[in-house]
Design an enzyme around this catalytic site. Structure first.
Site, PDB file in Angstrom:
ATOM      1  CG  ASP A 198      11.455 -15.997  -6.996  1.00  0.00           C
ATOM      2  OD1 ASP A 198      11.399 -15.051  -7.794  1.00  0.00           O
ATOM      3  OD2 ASP A 198      10.534 -16.279  -6.207  1.00  0.00           O
ATOM      4  CG  ASN A 206       6.214  -7.500  -0.027  1.00  0.00           C
ATOM      5  OD1 ASN A 206       7.014  -7.228   0.856  1.00  0.00           O
ATOM      6  ND2 ASN A 206       6.534  -7.470  -1.303  1.00  0.00           N
ATOM      7  CG  HIS A 211       4.886  -3.188  -0.021  1.00  0.00           C
ATOM      8  ND1 HIS A 211       5.142  -4.083  -1.033  1.00  0.00           N
ATOM      9  CD2 HIS A 211       3.546  -2.987  -0.042  1.00  0.00           C
ATOM     10  CE1 HIS A 211       4.015  -4.402  -1.645  1.00  0.00           C
ATOM     11  NE2 HIS A 211       3.024  -3.748  -1.062  1.00  0.00           N
ATOM     12  CG  ASP A 215      11.696  -2.324   0.649  1.00  0.00           C
ATOM     13  OD1 ASP A 215      11.402  -3.020  -0.349  1.00  0.00           O
ATOM     14  OD2 ASP A 215      11.374  -1.119   0.764  1.00  0.00           O
ATOM     15  CD  GLU A 241       9.499 -11.769  -6.170  1.00  0.00           C
ATOM     16  OE1 GLU A 241       8.535 -12.492  -6.443  1.00  0.00           O
ATOM     17  OE2 GLU A 241       9.534 -10.546  -6.422  1.00  0.00           O
TER      18      GLU A 241
END
Length: 321
Positions: A198, A206, A211, A215, A241
């Site tokens: 994770d 973010n 965002h 990505d 994630e």
């Protein structure tokens, strides 16, 4: 569809008809003499196509969409040009013609009733050979189309098994493949390891960088994993994630070594390629679980998830088992 005359009264001869090529038989010409020649306006359909009849294009062109009335239509349309025919299958089966036939342009058609076709086949070996050649060609074309569809179907099936953002396998793939990999390992008595990771503080990342940068971070993490694994290993995006690595035939010491290597490489992964932008880094927490006797996929995932939370509780950016 309007009858405009007969074949004998038209300007066409049997040499214009592909099925009758290389056949010089006066009796066949006489048999076709009274067959109807009809005109079909552009866009019009052959309304009585459900009868066992052979339609030969004399002028114009037809569009044929097969199996429209039995639920098998797939949108495939064949174009029939002058000299070519449609309806052979219905004649041979002595059954209804399930093709939808329409004119791409104003067309003239020769209509031969099914009973007459059979009489001509009995009368002429040349016609029988031509018909067999035609059917053989259409079978080959149908088989080629089927192979293309199968390849296309496999392409889309594979596409549905990959995560669009990272390119890794997705959860649908895992649900299908992990039970199979577990069954193989249990049957062969070989080890299998599952690594769940994770990205640490991903929400904060973010919120800080946006965002789109998030990505980019996920893609960078996926690249770290996919380039570090063996060809026999599998990487997937479990959700959000969370990523996952499946390591077949991998004992615990080696699985921990792989997880440690991934953890170290993750810290070094660049996120922004544009060097004018401050270069943030990501870290990840890793949980490693080994397949135990009698364990199924749900239990193995739960064990890896528990190990992942131990890594988070231990301060993140580390590996736990």
């Amino acid at each position: 569809m309007e009858q405009i005359g007969t074949f004998a009264a038209s300007a066409y001869t049997i040499r214009d008809l592909h099925l009758f090529r290389d056949i010089d038989d006066e009796q066949i010409a006489q048999a076709l003499a009274e067959c109807a020649v009809v005109r079909l306006d552009t866009g019009a359909t052959v309304e009585d196509s459900n009868r066992a009849r052979l339609y030969i294009v004399l002028r114009g062109a037809l569009a044929v969409e097969a199996d429209t009335r039995n639920g098998m239509a797939d949108g495939t349309v064949s174009k029939i040009l002058p000299g070519e025919s449609v309806g052979e299958q219905s004649v041979l089966d002595e059954a209804a013609n399930l093709a939808s036939i329409s004119a791409l342009e104003e067309s003239e058609l020769l209509v031969i009733e099914g009973e007459l076709v059979w009489k001509l086949i009995d009368q002429s070996n040349g016609l029988a050979r031509n018909l067999l050649r035609l059917l053989s060609f259409r079978i080959r074309a149908a088989n080629a189309l089927l192979r293309r569809r199968q390849k296309l179907g496999e392409f889309y099936r594979q596409l549905s098994m990959n995560d669009g953002l990272t390119g890794l396998y997705n959860r649908a793939w895992m649900n299908d493949m992990l039970p199979k990999l577990i069954a193989t390992a249990q049957r062969a008595g070989t080890p299998l390891a599952l690594v769940m990771l994770d990205l640490d503080h991903f929400k904060r990342f973010n919120d800080t960088h946006g965002h789109l940068a998030g990505d980019d971070a996920l893609r960078a993490a996926a690249d770290v994993i996919s380039t570090a694994l063996r060809p026999s290993d599998f990487a997937l995006r479990y959700g959000g994630e969370e990523l996952m690595v499946i390591l077949p035939e991998t004992p615990e010491p080696l699985a921990l070594m792989v997880a440690d290597r991934l953890c170290a490489r993750m810290r070094e992964a660049p996120i922004f390629r544009d060097m004018r932008i401050p270069l943030p880094h990501i870290t990840a927490s890793f949980g490693v679980a080994l397949l135990a006797p009698g364990m199924d996929d749900s239990a193995l995932i739960a064990a890896a998830d528990a190990a992942l939370y131990r890594a988070k509780d231990g301060g993140r950016n580390r590996v736990s088992r």
